[in-house]
Structures are given as structure tokens and as C-alpha cells.
Design a protein around this motif. Structure first.
Motif, short mmCIF file in Angstrom:
data_model
loop_
_atom_site.label_atom_id
_atom_site.label_comp_id
_atom_site.label_asym_id
_atom_site.label_seq_id
_atom_site.Cartn_x
_atom_site.Cartn_y
_atom_site.Cartn_z
N ALA A 1 -12.70 4.13 -8.47
CA ALA A 1 -13.26 5.10 -7.52
C ALA A 1 -12.52 6.42 -7.58
O ALA A 1 -13.13 7.50 -7.58
CB ALA A 1 -13.21 4.54 -6.10
N SER A 2 -11.20 6.36 -7.66
CA SER A 2 -10.40 7.57 -7.74
C SER A 2 -10.68 8.32 -9.03
O SER A 2 -10.84 9.56 -9.03
CB SER A 2 -8.92 7.20 -7.63
OG SER A 2 -8.12 8.36 -7.69
N ALA B 1 -2.21 3.67 -0.48
CA ALA B 1 -2.66 4.22 0.82
C ALA B 1 -3.06 5.69 0.66
O ALA B 1 -4.06 6.13 1.24
CB ALA B 1 -1.55 4.07 1.86
N ASP B 2 -2.29 6.44 -0.13
CA ASP B 2 -2.62 7.85 -0.37
C ASP B 2 -3.92 7.98 -1.17
O ASP B 2 -4.74 8.87 -0.91
CB ASP B 2 -1.48 8.55 -1.11
CG ASP B 2 -0.22 8.68 -0.27
OD1 ASP B 2 -0.29 8.45 0.97
OD2 ASP B 2 0.83 9.01 -0.85
N MET B 3 -4.11 7.10 -2.14
CA MET B 3 -5.33 7.14 -2.94
C MET B 3 -6.56 6.87 -2.07
O MET B 3 -7.60 7.51 -2.23
CB MET B 3 -5.26 6.13 -4.09
CG MET B 3 -4.25 6.50 -5.16
SD MET B 3 -3.99 5.18 -6.38
CE MET B 3 -5.58 5.13 -7.22
N ILE B 4 -6.44 5.93 -1.14
CA ILE B 4 -7.54 5.62 -0.22
C ILE B 4 -7.84 6.83 0.65
O ILE B 4 -9.00 7.19 0.86
CB ILE B 4 -7.22 4.36 0.62
CG1 ILE B 4 -7.23 3.12 -0.29
CG2 ILE B 4 -8.19 4.20 1.78
CD1 ILE B 4 -6.67 1.87 0.35
N LYS B 5 -6.79 7.48 1.13
CA LYS B 5 -6.96 8.67 1.98
C LYS B 5 -7.64 9.80 1.19
O LYS B 5 -8.59 10.43 1.65
CB LYS B 5 -5.59 9.12 2.52
CG LYS B 5 -5.61 10.42 3.28
CD LYS B 5 -6.34 10.29 4.59
CE LYS B 5 -6.22 11.58 5.37
NZ LYS B 5 -7.33 11.83 6.22
N GLU B 6 -7.16 10.06 -0.03
CA GLU B 6 -7.70 11.14 -0.85
C GLU B 6 -9.13 10.86 -1.31
O GLU B 6 -9.97 11.75 -1.35
CB GLU B 6 -6.81 11.37 -2.07
CG GLU B 6 -5.46 11.96 -1.72
CD GLU B 6 -4.48 11.93 -2.90
OE1 GLU B 6 -4.91 11.71 -4.05
OE2 GLU B 6 -3.27 12.13 -2.64
N LEU C 1 0.80 -1.23 0.00
CA LEU C 1 0.00 0.00 0.00
C LEU C 1 0.83 1.28 0.00
O LEU C 1 0.36 2.31 -0.45
CB LEU C 1 -0.92 0.01 1.22
CG LEU C 1 -2.14 -0.90 1.13
CD1 LEU C 1 -2.71 -1.15 2.52
CD2 LEU C 1 -3.18 -0.29 0.23
N THR C 2 2.05 1.22 0.51
CA THR C 2 2.85 2.44 0.66
C THR C 2 3.94 2.60 -0.38
O THR C 2 4.57 3.66 -0.45
CB THR C 2 3.49 2.49 2.06
OG1 THR C 2 4.31 1.34 2.24
CG2 THR C 2 2.42 2.56 3.15
#
Length: 123
Positions: free
Chosen positions: A67-68, A33-38, A19-20
Motif C-alpha cells: 500500500a505504501s 505505525a508511521d507508515m500507517i499514519k502516512e 509497530l513503533t
């Protein structure tokens, strides 16, 4: 399958990617992980020091990309609608300013009454 070694998003499949770690897809860098956060405003509690999984499966990567991309599409559409709305407002304001400077003739020959001394009957 040990749930601690499963995809952090679905728990169904073993993780295929970290993820990172930055990954490249179609020439674009992705950190999942950043995409999930954003995209969802979810801050994942990632495994540290080898205890548990910090991975995502290929199925969830695809869903995350969709989704993004959808979120970006909606944001672009909203920005375009706002720009068009502001543009329409500016045009209306300009039209109003022109109308104030050059009021339309309210009196036309048909809308005016007869001139003094004119007959009201048509011949």
C-alpha cells in the motif's frame, strides 16, 4: 487467541513485529505505525506499559508495504504528469509568443484574388 495479543491491523495473527520499533527492509528503515499514519491517515492507539498489543503480523507488514509503495507510485505519477503538463503549457506559451512576433503569411498566391488587370480565367 487473545485479541489483546493479536496483530493491530487484522486481529487474526499474533504480532511478529512491534509497530513503533524501526525495522530495516531492503536497506530502508520502516516504522510501521508511521507508515500507517502516512499511508492511511490513521493514528493508532498503541498499547502502553504492556497492556495489550502494539504489534503487526508479517502478512499485514507485506500488505502495508504494498500500500505504501502504491501510494508513492501514484504520487510520483501525479508529479510527473503535472510537470509534463506545465512543460506543455510553457511550450504552447512560447509558440504563441513566437507567432505574435512573426505572424504567418496569410496571403499566398493561391489564396489571393487576381491582381488588378489580370484575367480570372486560366489558360
Amino acid at each position: 487467541m487473545d485479541v489483546m495479543q493479536a496483530c493491530r491491523c487484522c486481529l487474526l495473527y499474533p504480532p511478529d513485529k512491534d509497530l513503533t520499533t524501526p525495522h530495516t527492509h531492503l536497506g530502508k528503515a520502516e516504522i510501521y505505525a508511521d507508515m500507517i499514519k502516512e499511508c492511511f491517515d490513521i493514528q493508532l492507539q498503541l498499547a502502553v506499559g504492556g497492556s495489550g498489543s502494539s504489534g503487526i503480523c508479517c502478512t499485514c507488514v507485506g500488505r502495508l508495504r504494498d500500500a505504501s509503495d502504491f501510494k508513492l507510485q501514484v504520487q510520483r505519477s501525479q508529479a510527473e504528469l503535472q510537470a509534463r503538463s506545465q512543460g506543455a503549457s510553457l511550450v504552447k506559451e512560447e509558440e504563441s509568443a513566437v507567432e505574435c512576433e512573426n505572424p504567418k503569411m496569410q496571403d499566398t498566391d493561391e489564396s489571393r484574388g487576381p491582381e488588378p488587370g489580370e484575367s480570372t480565367t486560366r489558360q
